[in-house]
Design a protein around this motif. Sequence first.
Motif, PDB file in Angstrom:
ATOM      1  N   PRO A  67      -4.634  -4.505   2.313  1.00 42.05           N
ATOM      2  CA  PRO A  67      -5.271  -4.299   1.002  1.00 42.05           C
ATOM      3  C   PRO A  67      -4.897  -5.409   0.026  1.00 42.05           C
ATOM      4  CG  PRO A  67      -4.352  -2.232   1.809  1.00 42.05           C
ATOM      5  CD  PRO A  67      -3.889  -3.281   2.745  1.00 42.05           C
ATOM      6  N   THR A  94      -7.867  -1.233   3.831  1.00 45.06           N
ATOM      7  CA  THR A  94      -7.602  -2.113   4.975  1.00 45.06           C
ATOM      8  C   THR A  94      -8.909  -2.395   5.712  1.00 45.06           C
ATOM      9  OG1 THR A  94      -5.407  -1.154   5.227  1.00 45.06           O
ATOM     10  CG2 THR A  94      -6.276  -2.400   7.096  1.00 45.06           C
ATOM     11  N   ASP A  99     -10.220   3.973   4.196  1.00 47.18           N
ATOM     12  CA  ASP A  99     -10.110   4.488   2.836  1.00 47.18           C
ATOM     13  C   ASP A  99      -8.981   3.850   2.033  1.00 47.18           C
ATOM     14  OD1 ASP A  99      -8.155   5.518   4.371  1.00 47.18           O
ATOM     15  OD2 ASP A  99      -8.590   7.635   3.997  1.00 47.18           O
ATOM     16  N   ASP A 100      -7.953   3.254   2.662  1.00 53.89           N
ATOM     17  CA  ASP A 100      -6.877   2.620   1.893  1.00 53.89           C
ATOM     18  C   ASP A 100      -7.148   1.152   1.584  1.00 53.89           C
ATOM     19  OD1 ASP A 100      -6.641   1.545   4.394  1.00 53.89           O
ATOM     20  OD2 ASP A 100      -4.474   1.864   4.585  1.00 53.89           O
ATOM     21  N   ASP A 152       4.928  -1.402   7.552  1.00 51.73           N
ATOM     22  CA  ASP A 152       4.762  -1.710   6.135  1.00 51.73           C
ATOM     23  C   ASP A 152       5.959  -2.482   5.596  1.00 51.73           C
ATOM     24  OD1 ASP A 152       2.369  -0.384   6.241  1.00 51.73           O
ATOM     25  OD2 ASP A 152       3.166   1.523   5.463  1.00 51.73           O
TER      26      ASP A 152
END
Length: 452
Positions: free
Chosen positions: A94, A76, A73-74, A178
């Motif tokens: 992303p 990736t 959902d993000d 991240d």
Amino acid sequence: MINRIIIDNFMAHEHTELELGPGVTILTGSNNTGKSAVVEALRCLATNPARSPNPALYIRHGAKEARVEVEVDDGTRVAWVRTKRWAKYELWAPGAEEPEEYHKLQGKVPEDVARALRLDPVELETRKDLVDVHLGNQRDPVFLLNQPDSVMAEFFAASTESAHLLAMQNVLKMRVRDAKREEKGLEGQVARVAADLDRLAPLPELTLRMDGIEELDRTAARLEQEVPALEAALAEFRALDGRLSRERSAGAALQGVLAPPEVEDVGRLGRHIGSMASVEAQLGRAGRTAGALAELDAPPRAEEAAPLHRLIRELDDTGDILRAALSRRAVMTSLSEPPEPADAGGLAAVVDDLLILRARSARFTRLTEILGGIAEPPAPQPLKRLDEAVSQLGGLEEQFLLKRTELDGLEKDLSAVVAAMDERIKAVGCCPVCGGDLTTDNFLDHGCRHES
């Protein structure tokens, strides 16, 4: 949450794409249609199974490799690729254009891939085997529904405080990942910006060339301002040349005119000139009288007085000619002395010549009246300076055309550089130092300024 599944050459699937909606997704169909293969594909993606069973069983017959890819959902994307000899993972962050690949896995799943999928089996304190709470076999229900209640209780008990600690640890790992990914991206961005700045190294030279262009432009503007004056001078030269041609034509026409007789006694001429005023007054009165007597018949001609009358008129005409000769004397000083006049011959010839001179005097008087309001022509100036100015104007025009051509080439080069800069600045998007908007115009005008 998984939003999309793509399966290529995996077991019975040649190419299958599944778009998963929110909530629960149910796969239905007849036997041997590939439902269990979808679950097995997700299991291979989440666990990277070892060489047992034979990995060739996952590869569709006739293909060289099997591929399972999901998108979460993000944004990736994670892909698992299996050949007969090795397996690898591909991870797209992303918005990334190129994936990060993982090789030499040794039957394990990379931590970055596991964090992106979030399909890890759960480890319980009293059990050696991991419990899969996400995927189930065809005959085994998912999420421990076929296990004793004690196992489920242990699972839920383990998912309290320790679950929170694991969740916090996972969040910390994700933040570290991240941060590393962002650091790597910033390093790549810094490298790209440095490369872009290296490409902008010719800007000082372009600035110098632009200064030269501006100087040439000012020179061209000054030359353009001088062009009207040169054109006016050229027009004046052409007018003077035309007037000189006309004067030469008039001089050529006057070469056939007989030279005036030699003035022997200047005293007599002065006295005659003094008497010309009274003669002109008498001529005026005679003209008015002739106008009044025009309708009358001419008086009978006295033959014995006619030669004397003609002589008087010839003397009057000669006086007019002498006055004109005096006015032209300054012009004719450079001429040679007139030849010795020949013998006048008979009196009749003198009378005829006087009549002819009288007629010419009348025409000359009319011409004098007509030309009285015309100013004297300007003295011809030397043409050397004008020729130099014309030649200089031609050289300046050639230099202007050359500079204009060079200016056009420089403008094309500048347009190409500005287009390349615009493309690179659009790729960067913002200032790498302050994060502000960065455009080609403000970069060329004053650069990206940063307040201290």
